[in-house]
Every structure is written in C-alpha cells, then in structure tokens.
Design an enzyme around this catalytic site. Structure first.
Site, mmCIF file in Angstrom:
data_model
loop_
_atom_site.group_PDB
_atom_site.id
_atom_site.type_symbol
_atom_site.label_atom_id
_atom_site.label_comp_id
_atom_site.label_asym_id
_atom_site.label_seq_id
_atom_site.Cartn_x
_atom_site.Cartn_y
_atom_site.Cartn_z
ATOM 1 N N TYR B 117 -0.603 46.116 -26.327
ATOM 2 C CA TYR B 117 -1.445 45.563 -25.260
ATOM 3 C C TYR B 117 -0.620 45.458 -23.983
ATOM 4 C CZ TYR B 117 -4.705 42.019 -23.225
ATOM 5 O OH TYR B 117 -5.593 41.310 -22.444
ATOM 6 N N GLY B 118 -1.088 46.100 -22.918
ATOM 7 C CA GLY B 118 -0.385 46.027 -21.636
ATOM 8 C C GLY B 118 -1.046 45.007 -20.746
ATOM 9 N N GLY B 119 -1.952 45.451 -19.872
ATOM 10 C CA GLY B 119 -2.658 44.530 -18.991
ATOM 11 C C GLY B 119 -4.055 44.218 -19.506
ATOM 12 N N GLY B 120 -4.440 44.810 -20.618
ATOM 13 C CA GLY B 120 -5.791 44.581 -21.149
ATOM 14 C C GLY B 120 -6.876 45.108 -20.228
ATOM 15 N N SER B 122 -8.110 48.287 -20.146
ATOM 16 C CA SER B 122 -8.795 49.494 -20.617
ATOM 17 C C SER B 122 -10.300 49.410 -20.388
ATOM 18 C CB SER B 122 -8.542 49.692 -22.112
ATOM 19 O OG SER B 122 -9.445 50.657 -22.627
ATOM 20 N N ARG B 387 -17.921 43.885 -9.974
ATOM 21 C CA ARG B 387 -18.762 43.685 -11.156
ATOM 22 C C ARG B 387 -19.258 42.233 -11.242
ATOM 23 N NH1 ARG B 387 -16.687 46.071 -16.583
ATOM 24 N NH2 ARG B 387 -17.885 47.883 -15.911
ATOM 25 N N TYR B 448 -15.866 60.811 -9.824
ATOM 26 C CA TYR B 448 -15.926 59.414 -10.246
ATOM 27 C C TYR B 448 -17.312 58.887 -9.883
ATOM 28 C CZ TYR B 448 -13.992 54.670 -10.900
ATOM 29 O OH TYR B 448 -13.693 53.400 -11.342
#
Lengths: 530, 530
Positions: B117-120, B122, B387, B448
C-alpha cells in the site's frame, strides 16, 4: 560478394597509411602473419547433415560454412584458420510468417535446434552453433526484408524482421522517413537482430535506442504466437515488448516488427571539437545532455584514441598543421577529440548551436567545424573493415564496450585500460588500448574500448591471448559497476558474466521465461544463459 | 487530517460556482443526495482480526477501515455508504528493508495474504482486499519516505518506496533537483506506487514516464531479494527494471528505489491556446511532438470539455469577454482549449516559442498567454477534490483513460464518448461526457474521459449504473485499438479486459512470472491477473 571470412563486401577494403606500420611497431612490436584457409578447404571439411529433408532447407556445404560464425575475434580466427569447430546442419530462408511456423513445427517433430540468423554480425557468439547431439538448423531471415506497411499518421513502419540496415533506410527514404538507427554494423545487421540484441545506434541521442524505436510485432514460438500491439505508452502491467528486446532468439522467432520512424530532418551536420583534457571533454558531454541540449550524436575519444586516430588518418602534413593550431589554442598531449551531430530543422540546429557555444567556451573547447565531422560521417560504417587491414599487417584488433553512471566513468575506464594493457605481460607482449565514450544519457554513458596486439606464432596461441584479454575486460567491467554490454548483447561470450549484474534471482527469472517458451531448450541454446 | 471517505486533506475542499448547478441540471437532470455513513459506524462493523500477533502489526479497527478502499468510484460509494465488503485483518508500517523481509517471513509462516500500500490512491482496485479464507495484511509503506542518497554526478536519487509526491519533491528541491513526476494523485501517491503501476505525470513530455525515470532498486520477494543495478542503458538481455514496472505488488515489495532526477529548470511557464476545432488542435499537438519541439506538457480539451470547463470556472463575466474575443478570432462553438508547458533555460524556452509560433498560425490557434496557464498550474492537483463537490450536489463523477496511435485517436474518442453517453438509456438517464488528450508521443497520445451522471435512488442502483458504464468504456477501448490503461494500471477493475491486448500467450507469460515469485498466490491476489 560478401566475404566469407571477414567483414563486408569484398569490393570494399581499407588500406592503412604507411605511417601506421611504424606506429603499430612502436606500440606493440612487429606484426606476425598467419596463413589463411580457403573457402573450398573449409567446405570440404563440413560433415554430413543430420537434418531430415524439408523444402525450405538447404544443406549445401558453402551455405553451412557461411552460417557457422559471426564477427567476434574468435569467429574471425576460426574463419581465417579454417579450424571451425561446429557447422549448422542446414540453413533455411523463410519468406513469411507461415514458413517460420512450419519450421517450428518441423523442429519440434524432429527434435532439431534452431538458430535465428539476421546479418550474422554478432560479436558475442549469438549465432554460433554449439556441438550438440541434436541436428542444428539456422534460420536466415534474409528473405523477409520488406517494408510491409507505413502508417504516416502514427509514424509506424512494419518490416520483415530480416531487413538489413540499408534496406530499412532506403525503403523509408523513398517515403520521406528514417528510422535513424545506425549501429556500426548497419551495412549487414538486421532490424530483427537489433531488437533481439537490444542494439543502439550512433544517433541514439536523437532517435533513441532500439527499445524506444520498437513498437510491437510478432514472435512465433513453440508455445504459440505472441502479437504485441502498438500503443504509444501503456500502464497495463508488464510490457511484453520488453520480452522480445534482448531475448536473443531464446523465446521465439521475430517475424514482423513495427518501429517508430521520423520524417527526414531538414538538415544534419557533424562537427569536431578538441578539448585540452579528458576531464573537460567528458564534463562537456555530461553537461550538454543533462542540460537537454538537442544533439543527435556525441562521441569523445580519450587522449590515446585521439592520438591513435590522428596517426592512422594519413595526411601527415595536414595533421601536423592541425596539431600546431590546437597546441596554440591550448590543446596539447592530453587533448581529446569530440565529434557531435546536430539534426533537425534549421531553426532547431541554430538554437542548439547557440546553447552549445557557451558550454564549449566553459570547457576550453576548440571547435574545428565540419571538416573532420564530414570525414567521420563518410567513414561511419568503415571501422569494421579495419580488422582485415590490420590482419594483413599481422595484427589483431578487437573491441569491448560497457555503460556506467557518470560518477563511475573515469574510474572504470582507467581500470579497464590498465588491466587490458598489462593483460599479456606474462607473454611479454604489449597491448595498445584506447577508449571513447558515446551514447550519452543524463545518468551516464557507454565506454567503447579498442585494443590491438600482434598475432602470436600460431592461431592457437593467438586465441589464448584473446581469451585472456576477453576475460580480463569482462571481469573488470562487471565487478566495477559496468554492464557486460551496452549495445552488443550477451550471446555466448558474455553469458558467463551476466549473473554478476542480474543477480541470482534475476538469472532464475530469465531462465524460467526461457523454459516457459521453450521447454526442450531447442532455441539458440547456450546463448544468453549458459 | 486525511479524509477517510473522500480525496485529500479535510482542510481543503472545492466549491462549485452557482452556475454549475444549472449547467448540470440541464446536462443530466437534478442531483439526488444519498446518506453518508460515519467512520465510527463503519469501524464498529469491522470483524475480529485473524492475524497472529506481530510487533509491526496493528489490528486497530479505524486503521483497517482506512486501508480497505482506494479512490475508484466503487470505492467511493462503499466508503460513503459504509457498506464495505472486506477489510484487511491488520496493517503494518515497515520502517526499513529488514522489516519488509520480516513481514514476508511472517506471511509465509502464517499463510497470510499481503497487500502493498502506497498512497491508497488507486482508481482500479489495486489495494482492495478480496474476501479470502486466509488472513489479509496491508503493508503501508508510509514510514519509508526518505531521500536516502543523491548522486549529483549521475543525477540518481534513492528513495524509500513509500515516499509521497510532495516529500519526493521537497527533499529534492532542498538540493536543487526535481524528479518532475506529477500525476494528478501527486499529493498522496508514492514513488513505489508510481513504479508498481507504471504511472505517468503531467510533464512526461519533458521528464518521461516513470519507466524512463526508474533506474533500479530493491524488490523483496518470497523467492529472495532482487537488486536491480543502475546502468544508463544496457543490452545485456531482458531488462529486470521492466519486471518491477507494472508488477502491481504481484512479484514482491519494492523497498528502495533509484530514480533519475534533473536540476531545477531556470524557468517554467504554462500557456493556453484556443483552436477553432478539435481537428486543428489535435493536429497541432501531433505536429509539435513529431517535430520534436521541446515542450514539457501538452493537453487539449475537446469541445465539450472546453465548454464544460468554461461553465464550471465561475467568473461568468470574464469568461463571456474571453468567448467574445475568441469568437472574433474565429473560435466559436467547436473551439478547443490547449494548455502547454515550457520548461528549461530561458534560451531553450525562447527557442521553443519561436518554433511553436509558426505552428500556432498554421492551425489558426489563438494564444491567450499565461493567464489561464497560471490558473491551470495552481489547480493542477485539485481535480480529485471535484468528486466531493459534485457529491454534495447529488452527482457522481468518474474518469477513464487510454492511449492509442494518432491514426486511431479521433475514431476511438468518438466511439467511447458516444457509447458512454448512451450507456444509461435503459434507465432513462443522461450521461455528460467529455475528453482531453494529453501525454503526447510521436506515435500517439492518451485520451482521458470524464463523465458525470446523477445518483440513482440508492447506493446499489448507483453502483449498478457505474458497473454498466465501466464495462461499456473498457470494452469499447480494448476492442478499438486502445490500451486498458495509459496511466492508472490494471488493478482488479481492469483485469478482466487485459487479455484482449496481451493475448493468450502474453497472459500466460505474466501468470508464469507471478507463479515464479509467489507460488502460493499470497501477494495481492486478484490484482493484475484475475
């Protein structure tokens, strides 16, 4: 016609100037000639083929001789002496993807070993058959040499994997494009070979290494077909292109390859600058690339290479004037020659020149303009012919190369040169060695060393000298922060040293991939992995 | 403090201008609010941990909630609703390489599944635990966040793999360097996560993708340690760096990584140009990159994105004046906004401007200078906050992205947008969708797409709408020449679509690598490969 026992076409050769003889005599002693075998002699020694008949396969003895060796020094000694240890049992020339599939099926059915063959220019033993209980078939890709498609919008060209350098560029030139991949082997080496061995070209600074140029394509394997789609970039897991790059024929046969091409540039020029010292010349390179100045090529000869090149150039009077001028500008005994290329629009070239001029001044460079640059350009693919020229005088020449980070460049070069020069001390022989840096990156550069020694009294003894020097060079490189190869691949000659840089687990991973594609070890055994 | 159920720090939020409400209402209908769960409510539902005690492991319920989900839309809906299907059984924070080795030993001994787990951050489900018979442990790399070494000569920095974007740049800035990797998740995502998921940053045009920046490092695996040496380039067989890039935690745990850094540039600026049409704007991009004009960033919003951004920007009067001016210059309804960055020495920037000006004219661009560019720059990492802002109004927003060759850009964009807009026709719901291109390459670019729809009457129904749209987008992309991800990786959400681009044999190869490193499938199961 292509030479069977030396480089290139037999209509082209290179003569050394008279001054060269004296220079070499001083450097390593008088040359010693060794007797050459003829093609007919060697062909008469080719044993009977063990291959079952197939419409695509020839077992002609001359063909088998011509596919037995590459262009390494041991290959050269084997061809000159006629003492060739192993021949392929046959050669086939597939014309399309289906032919390659058919040959894979045949190889599986008859338990045959396969060696994919591009231009036969490997200097690390990639295409040499090793003696085996199984029959050995060489797949020469020469007939798959066409530009099959050009997407001008996306600048992607599809080629048959056996297309050699000049046919790559000629077919693209006709459409106004270039690939820009110019290894020194350009005359003979092929686009598939470049990918399989992770090649780099002289203008990689503009066009990138083959890793950047290779966009996708088809690999036929014993485990099925692998079609790698072209995307400009992707984060969808491990990149399958990377399996093909550097696979050295161990996973499968490349049949069709897609590469990223560029529109022909408006202008291109090469120039030469001299610097008073290696320190200044190499710092200039590092700064130029780390400052992202747009260049297409950079190469710096160290002091010994600079001196050697000036001695071997001929034109003694002109060189004397040049050296007088350089001396007056502060470039004396330790001076180093830098060749650089500019490629792009006129506007881009003029912008780069402006950015370079300040750097040249900062490191006390003397810009001699394009005269010597044009000389370099016209001879850029001629160096491989030098081996024959030296051979005629009784000397052998070989090269090795590596890449390392900037922080390690000076130290690695010093160790390698010193060890190689002392390498034949036990034989009381001198070795003349010199180095250039090229292929510069923000992180470091490649180092390319050339060395010359005179033939021993026999082929056997000459070969033993080479083996000693090759081991010294390889061992020094991998234990001092260099990669075993920046641009020539692993083949059979570098395989014993690969584990130092890949580590135990890394080697196991590569081996597991090989097993995945080729459970019975039929594809180019002995290459890449011992 | 970091939000547990939304993006970023709770001291930062984004407000929509009043005009946005009307715009959204017209586009997709009135928003519908859904009730939020609290952290305490969710924590009370966390089941008992199945992990054996270990000094590095915490089984605190709040910690387990905070590591249960990433930042995809389904993750967001799960956190907002409090309806979380699976929690890790515990979290550990290794502080060094030895801690990681200890945890691997522990996991092997106790048959535990591990999720790095890095910065979560994803958006594809990489770090979400899947319900399992085995206990699940999340390895949060947050404490391995230091610049451990900087080789200024070779411009290589060594970082703990858990270093988040701002700490990467702050520690380099103090030494006069930058990595230049700026994904939109920069605030929270980590250097190890960038490598594991093959990330790309906003200025990849200058600094390269993470593939170009990653020079080597250490991966700890169940099969042993893999130390990848740094070389500027190498032809020594398959590149082991490529095994780590995009490995998504399936092969092992990245502990220390070496990256290629750059000296801070003398100058940087962002500007905005409007073009009358998508055709002209995208052609401009293609030409600029194929002509190798030195830019650090390029992004073109299509007409709908341009219109949407102008509507959501607030400052109605100023925008009206801008549009009047643009109209007078020929940019009307179909106009497209292009943002570009220039980074380098003053001399380099001025050279690039000169080269660009001719191209701008050729494609009828209207250069509005740096005013809007500065606006983009100051908001460059703010989009993820949108968001929450939309959620407060009863709308959900999500994005997806791909990359494709230039020859396919227009066709793919049209298909994807058309399919996604019609995606909720059966529900009689509108979907507002718009796209930009960015990350340009000579071969193609990324696309994108952002889409907005209103909440359905329940979380369940909203989730079903998303699933429908996600499948439409993914399916359309992979069957029309796009990669399933240009910059976000595969994770669990994209895994069902990966086989289309990798092929059957390609998938087998990746699976065989996974088995080689992790025979018992304990590392991040379900990610990358289904």
């Amino acid at each position: 016609m292509r030479r069977w026992n030396g480089w290139g076409d037999d209509s082209t050769s290179m003569a050394l100037p008279e001054s060269a003889g004296e220079f070499l005599n001083n450097a390593v002693g008088a040359g010693q000639l060794l007797p050459d075998a003829t093609l007919a002699e060697v062909a008469s020694k080719v044993p009977e083929s063990r291959l079952a008949a197939h419409k695509l396969i020839t077992t002609d003895a001359t063909e088998r001789v011509r596919h037995a060796k590459g262009q390494s020094l041991p290959d050269y000694l084997a061809m000159r002496s006629g003492d060739i240890d192993c021949f392929p049992d046959g050669v086939c020339y597939p014309e399309n993807r289906q032919d390659v599939k058919d040959i894979l099926t045949y190889a599986k059915a008859h338990n045959v070993e396969l060696i994919p063959y591009g231009g036969g220019t490997s200097v690390a033993g990639h295409i040499n058959p090793n003696a085996s209980q199984r029959a050995i078939l060489t797949l020469d890709m020469a007939r798959m040499n066409q530009l099959m498609h050009l997407d001008e919008d996306s600048q992607i060209a599809t080629f048959g994997a056996g297309t050699p350098g000049p046919m790559v560029e000629a077919q693209l030139l006709a459409r106004g494009y270039t690939l820009g991949h110019f290894p020194q082997s350009f005359e003979l080496s092929t686009i598939g070979g470049w990918i399989a061995s992770r090649s780099s070209g002289q203008q990689s600074l503009r066009y990138g290494r083959i890793e950047q140029l290779f966009a996708g394509g088809n690999l036929e394997t014993f485990a099925g077909s692998l079609d790698v789609a072209t995307f400009p970039a992707s984060s969808a897991g491990p990149d399958l292109r990377e399996l093909l790059l550097g696979s050295e024929g161990r996973f499968g046969i490349l049949t069709e390859v897609k590469v990223r091409v560029s529109k022909l540039a408006e202008k291109e020029q090469f120039s030469v600058i001299f610097f008073p010292s290696w320190q200044q010349a190499s710092q200039f390179c590092k700064e130029a690339v780390q400052q992202r100045i747009a260049l297409s090529m950079l190469r710096v000869s160290n002091a010994v290479e600079t001196q050697t090149q000036l001695k071997l150039a001929g034109h003694e009077k002109a060189i004397a004037w040049l050296e007088r001028y350089l001396s007056w500008r502060g470039c004396n005994a330790g001076k180093c020659m830098l060749t650089f290329g500019l490629t792009g629009s006129k506007e881009q070239i003029s912008a780069s020149k402006k950015q370079l001029s300040r750097l040249i001044k900062q490191f006390n460079g003397v810009n001699t303009g394009q005269l010597l640059g044009k000389k370099w350009q016209s001879n850029r693919f001629r160096s491989p012919y030098l081996r024959d020229a030296l051979w005629q005088q009784g000397y052998v020449v070989d090269t090795f190369e590596t890449a390392t980070d900037w922080g390690n460049v000076d130290s690695l070069m010093a160790k390698v040169e010193s060890n190689i020069r002392q390498g034949l001390a036990a034989e009381s022989e001198q070795v003349h060695a010199f180095t250039h840096l090229s292929h510069v990156y923000s992180q470091g550069c490649s180092l390319y060393t050339t060395y010359v020694f005179r033939n021993a009294s026999s082929y056997q003894a000459t070969m033993e000298c080479w083996q000693k020097l090759k081991h010294i060079a390889s061992d020094t490189i991998v234990h001092n922060g260099g990669t075993i190869s920046h641009q020539h691949g692993v083949g059979k000659d570098h395989a014993p040293y690969l584990h130092v840089e890949k580590g135990e687990l890394g080697m196991k991973v590569i081996a597991s991939l090989t097993e995945h594609f080729d459970a019975d070890n039929q594809l180019n055994p002995g290459t890449l992995l011992e």
